[in-house]
Design an enzyme around this catalytic site. Structure first.
Site, short mmCIF file in Angstrom:
data_model
loop_
_atom_site.label_atom_id
_atom_site.label_comp_id
_atom_site.label_asym_id
_atom_site.label_seq_id
_atom_site.Cartn_x
_atom_site.Cartn_y
_atom_site.Cartn_z
N TYR A 192 35.18 33.09 43.03
CA TYR A 192 34.88 32.51 41.72
C TYR A 192 33.98 31.27 41.84
O TYR A 192 33.71 30.61 40.86
CB TYR A 192 36.17 32.13 40.99
CG TYR A 192 36.94 33.32 40.45
CD1 TYR A 192 36.34 34.22 39.57
CD2 TYR A 192 38.26 33.54 40.81
CE1 TYR A 192 37.04 35.30 39.06
CE2 TYR A 192 38.97 34.62 40.31
CZ TYR A 192 38.36 35.50 39.43
OH TYR A 192 39.05 36.58 38.92
N TYR A 233 38.35 37.72 32.05
CA TYR A 233 39.14 36.54 31.72
C TYR A 233 38.85 35.37 32.64
O TYR A 233 39.27 34.24 32.36
CB TYR A 233 40.64 36.87 31.74
CG TYR A 233 41.28 36.85 33.11
CD1 TYR A 233 42.17 35.83 33.46
CD2 TYR A 233 41.02 37.84 34.05
CE1 TYR A 233 42.76 35.80 34.71
CE2 TYR A 233 41.61 37.82 35.30
CZ TYR A 233 42.47 36.79 35.62
OH TYR A 233 43.07 36.75 36.87
N ARG A 234 38.14 35.60 33.72
CA ARG A 234 37.65 34.57 34.63
C ARG A 234 36.34 35.08 35.22
O ARG A 234 36.10 36.28 35.29
CB ARG A 234 38.64 34.32 35.79
CG ARG A 234 39.96 33.74 35.39
CD ARG A 234 40.95 33.81 36.52
NE ARG A 234 40.77 32.77 37.52
CZ ARG A 234 41.49 32.69 38.65
NH1 ARG A 234 42.42 33.58 38.92
NH2 ARG A 234 41.28 31.71 39.50
#
Length: 522
Positions: free
Chosen positions: A96, A474-475
């Site tokens: 991420y 969602y991320r």
């Protein structure tokens, strides 16, 4: 004389003189050893696994704070000099964006040295920790003090921390796996330096901060997650008491086409809480890679791995096309009853081979899956990065209803797009109470510029095509935050920017986080 190196960029809109003045103030506040500006010092903050050039996420400096007062001081200096600061807790958000800033030239505020376990209540089953506390550290504390409490974390977990994971709304594999749901009380340093405590935390002498989430008036905890409105310096959360019986199990399904039936079998058991934890449905490559299977063991041909080889891996590694992991928790009587319900439902389904802990023993991947479901941290899932090698990884995680039809459609769409770009489908479905996270690791060789370019194009197409079908993630990693923010519509973005202007008019806290950046205002 400037200490700014040729490689380290200046923050956006900040000249060298202004930057050096800020650095001097950081040193006076934090000490020389806690202000890092040299190239070699910034290497740990400049490693990304996403498919863009390192330079796009290169920091200008990094500072480490050890107290709330120091964080307040950093914020004050940033306001004076209009320095954008990107805050990390442990910096282990692999896939991420890792520890690198969201935008080139931002100063990293590293809170890993704020690593105190402030309080654990074994009777009320609560904890209060600082940002730098890792899951391994907290697990060791529970073990050393013989506290019958259980953690919940994502995987791999040992080097990550509960505060950072919860602030990014990560999830885990126990009945307490919805981590933000289990959060209770935050301390946040706002952009103006004020210290705000959510819930009951603002009441002098109150002792209910970690047991009652709501307090009085608007509940604002969620506003600070996946956002850039403040810097979280303390977080409370609930811990699960260790049950008398923990019964992990796996169900192997032989065919890729079984996915729809698997979810239809699981959903009613999850909603009824017969199975109280998030159920993982892992594909063959996910499980093979975590056991350190390498693609090169089977083929060196470029492109996506052929289905015939996937079947061979499935056979060689004794895996299912889909591998379902779940657990039962409770008293012997409760577990016995629920086990009968689960096995009865599986018998009615008419397919799937169930494996218990007694049968699996210490074999992987069952062992690490059981550890995740029982709150024992490990690093086994890093094996994913060895499948192709080359250090490239981007998580793609759309959310949908927990329906079998959704799974079949999503898996086919994802596999088609990944294979189009010569990449493999390495994915798993995680069935929550009523939702389903489809977690895909877009793995590629980052040492190959052409493959990195393909991976970037692939990720863009995944976002585009899934959005057309009504799915959003969602991320997402730092390179695609603005793109994903667009998926959620202009009204949400205008509201977020209105809050940003009110709370952080100088735009110093993590500009660009979740697409919120006053430089790109509405």
């Amino acid at each position: 004389m400037t200490e700014q190196t040729n490689k380290a960029p200046l923050p956006r809109g900040v000249d060298a003189t202004n930057f050096q003045q800020a650095v001097a103030k950081f040193r006076k506040l934090l000490g020389e050893e806690n202000v890092l500006v040299k190239d070699e010092q910034l290497i740990p903050y400049n490693k990304i696994m996403i498919a863009v050039d390192d330079a796009e996420h290169a920091p200008s400096a990094a500072v480490t704070a050890t107290t709330v007062e120091q964080v307040q001081g950093v914020v004050r200096i940033c306001n004076e000099h209009k320095i954008p600061v990107w805050t990390i807790s442990t910096g282990r958000n692999f896939g991420y964006g890792s520890a690198a800033p969201g935008q080139r030239g931002q100063v990293i505020l590293d809170l890993k040295k704020m690593n105190r376990i402030l309080h654990v209540d074994p009777e009320l089953c609560t904890a209060l920790v600082e940002p730098g506390v890792t899951y391994q550290q907290l697990y060791d504390y529970l073990q050393e003090n013989n506290l019958p409490l259980m953690l919940s974390f994502s995987a791999p977990s040992a080097i990550a921390g509960p505060l950072g994971n919860t602030m990014d709304r990560g999830v885990g594999y126990t009945p307490y796996g919805e981590h933000f749901l289990m959060q209770c009380g935050m301390e946040v340093v706002l952009a103006n330096g004020d210290v705000y405590r959510t819930g009951m935390g603002g009441v002098k002498g109150d002792n209910a901060w970690q047991v009652f989430k709501w307090g009085y008036g608007p509940t604002l905890d969620g506003m600070f997650t996946q956002a850039n409105y403040g810097i979280c310096t303390k977080m409370g959360f609930w811990l699960m008491p260790k049950p008398p019986v923990f019964k992990p199990f796996e169900i192997k399904f032989e065919d890729e086409t079984d996915i729809a039936e698997i979810v239809e079998f699981i959903r009613p058991l999850r909603i009824a809480q017969v199975i109280p934890n998030a159920v993982v449905i892992a594909g063959v490559l996910w499980e093979a890679a975590t056991c350190n299977t390498r693609r090169a063991d089977y083929t060196t041909e470029p492109g996506a791995t052929p289905d015939a080889i996937l079947k061979q891996i499935q056979k060689d590694k004794n895996l299912g096309a889909w591998n379902v992991y779940a657990a039962l928790y409770g008293t012997p009587e409760q577990v016995e009853v629920n086990w009968k319900i689960v096995t009865g439902a599986l018998k009615q389904l008419g397919k799937g081979r169930i494996i218990t802990e007694e049968e699996a023993g210490d074999t992987q991947p069952f062992k690490y899956r059981a550890q995740l479901m029982s709150g024992v941290p490990n690093l086994q899932e890093f094996g994913l990065y060895n499948w192709r090698g080359g250090g490239g990884s981007m998580w793609f995680a759309p959310v949908s209803q927990a329906r079998g039809s959704e799974c079949a459609k999503q898996q086919a769409l994802a596999k088609r797009i990944l294979n189009k770009y010569g990449l493999d489908y390495v994915g798993e479905f995680i069935v929550g109470w009523r939702d389903m996270h489809h977690v895909i690791d877009v793995l590629y060789d980052r040492t190959l510029p052409e493959e990195t370019e393909r991976a970037n194009a692939c990720f863009n197409e995944l976002l585009d095509e899934f959005e057309k079908q009504g799915y959003a993630v969602y991320r997402v990693n730092t390179a695609f935050q603005d793109r994903v923010a667009q998926s959620y519509g202009p009204v949400k973005r205008r509201l977020e920017h209105t809050l940003k202007r009110a709370l952080d008019p100088n735009n110093i806290l993590a500009p660009g986080k979740s697409g919120i950046d006053l430089a790109n205002d509405f």
